[in-house]
Design a protein around this motif. Structure first.
Motif, PDB file in Angstrom:
ATOM      1  N   MET A   1     -34.863   4.491   5.647  1.00 47.56           N
ATOM      2  CA  MET A   1     -34.037   5.656   5.446  1.00 47.56           C
ATOM      3  C   MET A   1     -34.443   6.731   6.435  1.00 47.56           C
ATOM      4  N   VAL A   2     -33.507   7.568   6.737  1.00 47.73           N
ATOM      5  CA  VAL A   2     -33.763   8.706   7.605  1.00 47.73           C
ATOM      6  C   VAL A   2     -33.557   9.962   6.773  1.00 47.73           C
ATOM      7  N   ILE A   3     -34.573  10.804   6.758  1.00 48.04           N
ATOM      8  CA  ILE A   3     -34.503  12.049   6.008  1.00 48.04           C
ATOM      9  C   ILE A   3     -34.883  13.181   6.946  1.00 48.04           C
ATOM     10  N   ASN A   4     -34.152  14.270   6.855  1.00 48.38           N
ATOM     11  CA  ASN A   4     -34.417  15.434   7.675  1.00 48.38           C
ATOM     12  C   ASN A   4     -35.819  15.964   7.361  1.00 48.38           C
ATOM     13  N   PRO A   5     -36.691  16.084   8.377  1.00 42.04           N
ATOM     14  CA  PRO A   5     -38.054  16.574   8.142  1.00 42.04           C
ATOM     15  C   PRO A   5     -38.101  17.945   7.474  1.00 42.04           C
ATOM     16  N   ARG A   6     -37.148  18.814   7.804  1.00 41.60           N
ATOM     17  CA  ARG A   6     -37.120  20.137   7.185  1.00 41.60           C
ATOM     18  C   ARG A   6     -36.862  20.007   5.678  1.00 41.60           C
ATOM     19  N   GLN A   7     -35.986  19.070   5.315  1.00 44.00           N
ATOM     20  CA  GLN A   7     -35.701  18.842   3.895  1.00 44.00           C
ATOM     21  C   GLN A   7     -36.963  18.366   3.172  1.00 44.00           C
ATOM     22  N   VAL A   8     -37.718  17.487   3.814  1.00 41.42           N
ATOM     23  CA  VAL A   8     -38.962  16.978   3.219  1.00 41.42           C
ATOM     24  C   VAL A   8     -39.957  18.119   3.059  1.00 41.42           C
ATOM     25  N   ARG A   9     -40.091  18.944   4.086  1.00 38.01           N
ATOM     26  CA  ARG A   9     -41.046  20.061   4.031  1.00 38.01           C
ATOM     27  C   ARG A   9     -40.652  21.063   2.949  1.00 38.01           C
ATOM     28  N   ASN A  10     -39.361  21.357   2.851  1.00 36.04           N
ATOM     29  CA  ASN A  10     -38.892  22.275   1.815  1.00 36.04           C
ATOM     30  C   ASN A  10     -39.139  21.704   0.416  1.00 36.04           C
ATOM     31  N   PHE A  11     -38.953  20.400   0.277  1.00 39.74           N
ATOM     32  CA  PHE A  11     -39.209  19.746  -1.005  1.00 39.74           C
ATOM     33  C   PHE A  11     -40.698  19.843  -1.350  1.00 39.74           C
ATOM     34  N   ALA A  12     -41.541  19.615  -0.339  1.00 39.50           N
ATOM     35  CA  ALA A  12     -42.993  19.698  -0.554  1.00 39.50           C
ATOM     36  C   ALA A  12     -43.388  21.110  -0.976  1.00 39.50           C
ATOM     37  N   LYS A  13     -42.828  22.114  -0.313  1.00 39.05           N
ATOM     38  CA  LYS A  13     -43.119  23.497  -0.682  1.00 39.05           C
ATOM     39  C   LYS A  13     -42.671  23.786  -2.113  1.00 39.05           C
ATOM     40  N   ALA A  14     -41.475  23.307  -2.456  1.00 41.91           N
ATOM     41  CA  ALA A  14     -40.929  23.566  -3.791  1.00 41.91           C
ATOM     42  C   ALA A  14     -41.764  22.915  -4.888  1.00 41.91           C
ATOM     43  N   THR A  15     -42.445  21.823  -4.552  1.00 42.38           N
ATOM     44  CA  THR A  15     -43.273  21.141  -5.545  1.00 42.38           C
ATOM     45  C   THR A  15     -44.738  21.542  -5.429  1.00 42.38           C
ATOM     46  N   GLY A  16     -45.032  22.507  -4.551  1.00 42.83           N
ATOM     47  CA  GLY A  16     -46.398  23.006  -4.434  1.00 42.83           C
ATOM     48  C   GLY A  16     -47.337  22.107  -3.647  1.00 42.83           C
ATOM     49  N   ARG A  17     -46.803  21.199  -2.869  1.00 40.50           N
ATOM     50  CA  ARG A  17     -47.637  20.277  -2.074  1.00 40.50           C
ATOM     51  C   ARG A  17     -47.656  20.742  -0.622  1.00 40.50           C
ATOM     52  N   LEU A  18     -48.480  21.713  -0.324  1.00 42.71           N
ATOM     53  CA  LEU A  18     -48.490  22.306   1.009  1.00 42.71           C
ATOM     54  C   LEU A  18     -49.464  21.639   1.961  1.00 42.71           C
ATOM     55  N   ALA A  19     -50.441  20.911   1.440  1.00 43.36           N
ATOM     56  CA  ALA A  19     -51.403  20.236   2.311  1.00 43.36           C
ATOM     57  C   ALA A  19     -50.692  19.117   3.066  1.00 43.36           C
ATOM     58  N   LYS A  20     -51.240  18.758   4.229  1.00 49.48           N
ATOM     59  CA  LYS A  20     -50.628  17.722   5.061  1.00 49.48           C
ATOM     60  C   LYS A  20     -51.645  16.620   5.335  1.00 49.48           C
ATOM     61  N   THR A  21     -51.604  15.565   4.559  1.00 53.94           N
ATOM     62  CA  THR A  21     -52.370  14.354   4.854  1.00 53.94           C
ATOM     63  C   THR A  21     -51.410  13.190   4.707  1.00 53.94           C
ATOM     64  N   ASP A  22     -51.769  12.044   5.236  1.00 50.25           N
ATOM     65  CA  ASP A  22     -50.888  10.877   5.123  1.00 50.25           C
ATOM     66  C   ASP A  22     -50.613  10.521   3.669  1.00 50.25           C
TER      67      ASP A  22
END
Length: 130
Positions: A1-22
């Motif tokens: 699947m292809v997902i817009n990276p901005r959408q993923v980042r916004n989703f992460a912010k909305a769920t409180g997952r701001l750290a970036k690890t694999d």
């Protein structure tokens, strides 16, 4: 699947997952897929990818031709004209490669014929979808 990276980042912010690890990224992507259920899209086959690459190259060359024509009024006119001659020949070579690639695929020949049956639709327009 292809997902817009901005959408993923916004989703992460909305769920409180701001750290970036694999690991965190994988969890965020899995949760996003569960929540949004994005449509599955086929990966283009190698023929489509090759045609897309040729069309991208043609587009780049045409843009360069346009830029060089704009510069023709300058003092280095002879050099620019030589470059324009080469670029124009290169566009023709890429278009020939596109023609050959399309002729090898009955599906693409049929699609191109159908599209070109519409008034005002020519080869350049029919190939922009590759």
């Amino acid at each position: 699947m292809v997902i817009n990276p901005r959408q993923v980042r916004n989703f992460a912010k909305a769920t409180g997952r701001l750290a970036k690890t694999d690991g965190i990224d994988a969890q965020v992507l899995a949760r996003l897929a569960e929540a949004v259920k994005p449509a599955v899209r086929q990966v283009p086959d190698t023929t489509v990818q090759a045609l897309a690459a040729l069309m991208a190259r043609r587009r780049q060359l045409v843009e360069m031709v346009t830029a060089e024509k704009t510069r023709l009024s300058r003092a280095v006119r002879r050099r620019i004209q030589a470059h324009l001659t080469w670029l124009t020949a290169e566009v023709a070579r890429v278009e020939e490669a596109l023609d050959q690639a399309l002729q090898q695929s009955p599906i693409w020949r049929e699609q191109e014929a159908l599209l070109q049956s519409a008034p005002g639709i020519g080869p350049v327009v029919t190939r922009t979808g590759f």
